[in-house]
Scaffold this motif. Structure first.
Motif, PDB file in Angstrom:
ATOM      1  N   GLN A 133       0.798  -1.249  -0.037  1.00 54.25           N
ATOM      2  CA  GLN A 133       0.012  -0.034  -0.084  1.00 54.25           C
ATOM      3  C   GLN A 133       0.921   1.118   0.216  1.00 54.25           C
TER       4      GLN A 133
ATOM      5  N   LYS B  24       2.511   1.730  -3.448  1.00 55.02           N
ATOM      6  CA  LYS B  24       1.318   2.280  -4.421  1.00 55.02           C
ATOM      7  C   LYS B  24       0.998   3.518  -4.341  1.00 55.02           C
TER       8      LYS B  24
ATOM      9  N   LYS C 145       1.760   6.645  -7.028  1.00 57.76           N
ATOM     10  CA  LYS C 145       0.762   7.377  -7.383  1.00 57.76           C
ATOM     11  C   LYS C 145       1.124   8.750  -7.520  1.00 57.76           C
TER      12      LYS C 145
ATOM     13  N   SER D 117       1.734   4.678 -13.642  1.00 56.21           N
ATOM     14  CA  SER D 117       1.126   3.648 -12.453  1.00 56.21           C
ATOM     15  C   SER D 117      -0.057   3.309 -12.754  1.00 56.21           C
TER      16      SER D 117
ATOM     17  N   CYS E 152      -3.657   0.320 -12.242  1.00 59.54           N
ATOM     18  CA  CYS E 152      -3.948  -0.689 -11.592  1.00 59.54           C
ATOM     19  C   CYS E 152      -5.060  -1.388 -12.463  1.00 59.54           C
TER      20      CYS E 152
ATOM     21  N   ASP F 107      -8.123  -4.719 -12.691  1.00 59.46           N
ATOM     22  CA  ASP F 107      -8.563  -5.857 -12.502  1.00 59.46           C
ATOM     23  C   ASP F 107      -9.671  -6.188 -13.496  1.00 59.46           C
TER      24      ASP F 107
ATOM     25  N   TYR G  51      -7.049   1.495 -14.482  1.00 64.99           N
ATOM     26  CA  TYR G  51      -6.856   2.890 -13.751  1.00 64.99           C
ATOM     27  C   TYR G  51      -5.714   3.476 -13.740  1.00 64.99           C
TER      28      TYR G  51
ATOM     29  N   LEU H 141      -3.283   5.783 -11.914  1.00 70.09           N
ATOM     30  CA  LEU H 141      -3.246   6.298 -10.685  1.00 70.09           C
ATOM     31  C   LEU H 141      -2.891   7.718 -10.690  1.00 70.09           C
TER      32      LEU H 141
END
Length: 160
Positions: A75, A78, A82, A93, A95, A97, A126, A128
């Motif tokens: 975390q 990340k 970001k 950067s 993400c 899914d 997405y 960041l």
């Protein structure tokens, strides 16, 4: 949605809008709709740990603690990535899914419910740094949901 309601009402007519409390109450009672927070994916390890007996939990507590330390470290990484992608335009950067498989057509009618359904996939990416999102949607008649398909979506995103 309440914010959009307020903006729309002010643009269409110069009238006062209902309070958020009244808006939510009408939404629930008149339209029988409600909001919910989407559930998050959970790691198999966390779910299985919760279901262990007390003795087994004590034996595996060090693994559970390691897991949570790794989670916190990821975390932090990340958040750092970001911030770097916001300040450095050469850094990206993202993400991504593969969201829940959508069964098409969707119906509760018993005849249709048990018939063969078409699986539809949605891979969301997405950024960041910019906050932009892209969804790639396809059905199983076009492609599967394997690593080649995911890799192709990510590759197409990076080309743009």
């Amino acid at each position: 949605m309440y914010r959009l309601y307020c903006e729309t009402r002010h643009k269409e007519q110069a009238v006062t809008v209902a309070s958020s409390t009244v808006y939510c109450e009408l939404f629930r009672t008149e339209f029988n709709l409600a909001f919910h927070n989407p559930s998050k994916d959970r790691y198999d390890f966390c779910v299985s740990f919760e279901n262990l007996s007390l003795d087994e939990k004590n034996k595996q507590m060090h693994l559970y603690d390691d897991h949570h330390r790794n989670k916190a470290r990821v975390q932090e990484k990340k958040i750092k990535d970001k911030e770097e992608s916001r300040t450095n335009k050469k850094k990206l950067s993202v993400c991504f899914d593969l969201q829940e498989v959508l069964m098409t057509p969707h119906s509760n009618a018993s005849v249709l419910f048990y018939k063969r359904k078409l699986n539809t996939f949605n891979l969301s990416l997405y950024d960041l740094g910019s906050g932009q999102a892209v969804c790639n949607v396809w059905h199983e008649g076009i492609a599967a949901r394997g690593s080649n398909e995911i890799g192709s979506c990510v590759f197409d995103y990076l080309k743009c």
